[in-house]
Design an enzyme around this catalytic site. Structure first.
Site, PDB file in Angstrom:
ATOM      1  N   CYS A   1      27.123 -33.822   4.467  1.00 47.47           N
ATOM      2  CA  CYS A   1      26.408 -33.071   3.423  1.00 47.47           C
ATOM      3  C   CYS A   1      25.126 -32.409   3.927  1.00 47.47           C
ATOM      4  O   CYS A   1      24.575 -31.547   3.252  1.00 47.47           O
ATOM      5  CB  CYS A   1      26.090 -33.983   2.240  1.00 47.47           C
ATOM      6  SG  CYS A   1      27.573 -34.620   1.415  1.00 47.47           S
TER       7      CYS A   1
ATOM      8  N   HIS B   1      20.519 -30.804  -1.735  1.00 47.27           N
ATOM      9  CA  HIS B   1      21.971 -30.955  -1.714  1.00 47.27           C
ATOM     10  C   HIS B   1      22.432 -31.473  -3.064  1.00 47.27           C
ATOM     11  O   HIS B   1      21.879 -32.429  -3.605  1.00 47.27           O
ATOM     12  CB  HIS B   1      22.371 -31.916  -0.593  1.00 47.27           C
ATOM     13  CG  HIS B   1      23.738 -32.483  -0.768  1.00 47.27           C
ATOM     14  ND1 HIS B   1      24.849 -31.681  -0.936  1.00 47.27           N
ATOM     15  CD2 HIS B   1      24.182 -33.762  -0.830  1.00 47.27           C
ATOM     16  CE1 HIS B   1      25.918 -32.457  -1.085  1.00 47.27           C
ATOM     17  NE2 HIS B   1      25.530 -33.716  -1.024  1.00 47.27           N
TER      18      HIS B   1
ATOM     19  N   ASN C   1      29.930 -31.921  -6.276  1.00 46.12           N
ATOM     20  CA  ASN C   1      29.369 -32.082  -4.932  1.00 46.12           C
ATOM     21  C   ASN C   1      30.289 -31.385  -3.938  1.00 46.12           C
ATOM     22  O   ASN C   1      31.407 -31.819  -3.712  1.00 46.12           O
ATOM     23  CB  ASN C   1      29.250 -33.571  -4.608  1.00 46.12           C
ATOM     24  CG  ASN C   1      28.676 -33.838  -3.227  1.00 46.12           C
ATOM     25  OD1 ASN C   1      28.632 -32.965  -2.368  1.00 46.12           O
ATOM     26  ND2 ASN C   1      28.253 -35.079  -3.005  1.00 46.12           N
TER      27      ASN C   1
END
Length: 326
Positions: A116, A245, A275
């Site tokens: 990520c 993020h 996500n």
């Protein structure tokens, strides 16, 4: 050249690609022991995008990359860098295929794996290569197909992740007033947490220790964001937009609160896309730019945390750029 005589990397293009198919929380509730209320209250997610069978990471990446070039008014670049956790094959890398699909055969191309944190890592590498004179222009693409590695029966991960790609073009600075300049980046890692987010040998699906990830992510992102802001002389009140993020809305809100940032300065599009790992920050940037949440000259801090464990932040001045959606 910048005022201090150093070459700078400037963000000149921004592109995205999201699959057409939307999977809502209610859709997931039909096969999992969950509900829209349970998912939304814990993650902030209402829906996510999922690719159709046969669509790979390279296809998403190429569409986002082409859109970023169009946004910048360019037809080529010196390097294609693809940050991804979900390459179409273990070998070879995805980036050369992406470059060829965009008609860029012959340019340098490689993958970067930092889960990520991949986009921020890629941004840092690209800016450093431009600063060193290795490249004049670098296409940084975050692209993910998490539907390929998420267990559809695992409620802890199936409700979180989505597919998508986002890209930016960085070029050697030729613009006045510092708009678009990547001012500073900082990166870090802690391999003692390597089992918290992982696809273990011989296994197909991602496993994640969500509670422990949350516990580590918040303070780590806070400190990383503080370090990068301090490096460019910004106080919290100087930050116009915080783009973390998009892992979990609770994480974003907690990080912003500890940084002393009001809610209106936090960019969050996780409700609509979930996500998307390495793709999440460029997708959030495009979402915010489309809605007037980012304006030229804004002081922006990007921060990410992911498997590895890895983390990173970047400080930049927002450019006059129009996102293009592939």
């Amino acid at each position: 050249m910048t005022e201090n005589g150093r070459i700078s990397a400037v963000l000149t293009g921004l592109g995205t690609c999201l699959p057409a198919r939307t999977v809502t929380n209610d859709d997931l509730a039909q096969r999992l022991d969950t509900s829209h209320e349970w998912i939304h209250s814990r993650t902030g997610i209402a829906c996510r995008r999922v690719v159709d069978v046969g669509t790979g990471t390279a296809e998403l990446a190429a569409a986002a990359g082409a859109a970023a070039l169009e946004s910048a008014g360019r037809s080529s670049c010196d390097l294609v860098l693809v940050a991804t956790t979900t390459p179409d094959r273990a070998c070879p890398a995805t980036a050369p295929q992406v470059a060829s699909a965009m008609g860029l055969t012959g340019v340098a191309a490689f993958d970067l794996s930092a889960v990520c944190s991949g986009f921020v890592y890629g941004l840092s590498v690209a800016a450093a290569m431009i600063g060193a004179g290795t490249c004049d222009s670098v296409l940084v693409i975050g692209a993910e197909r998490y539907s390929a590695i998420v267990d559809p029966q695992d409620r802890s991960t199936a409700v979180i992740f989505g597919d998508g790609a986002g890209a930016v073009l960085l070029e050697r600075s030729r613009r006045p007033e510092g708009r678009g300049v990547v001012l500073h980046t900082e990166l870090g890692s802690d391999g003692t947490g390597d089992e918290l987010i992982t696809v273990r040998p011989g296994e197909r699906y991602l496993r994640m220790e969500g509670r422990e990830v949350y516990t580590r992510a918040v303070p780590t992102m806070v400190e990383s964001a503080r370090r990068v802001a301090e490096a460019v002389g910004w106080q919290p009140e100087d930050i116009d937009a915080f783009v973390g993020h998009q892992a979990n809305l609770r994480i974003l809100e907690s990080v912003a609160k500890r940084l002393g940032l009001p809610p209106e300065r936090v960019i969050a599009n996780i409700e609509d896309v979930g996500n998307t790992a390495a793709a999440s920050i460029p997708l959030a940037l495009a979402w915010a730019a489309d809605r007037g949440r980012l304006t030229p000259g804004d002081r922006v801090v990007l921060t990410a945390f992911g498997g590895g464990l890895t983390w990173g932040s970047a400080a930049l001045i927002w450019p006059d750029v129009r996102p293009v959606h592939g």
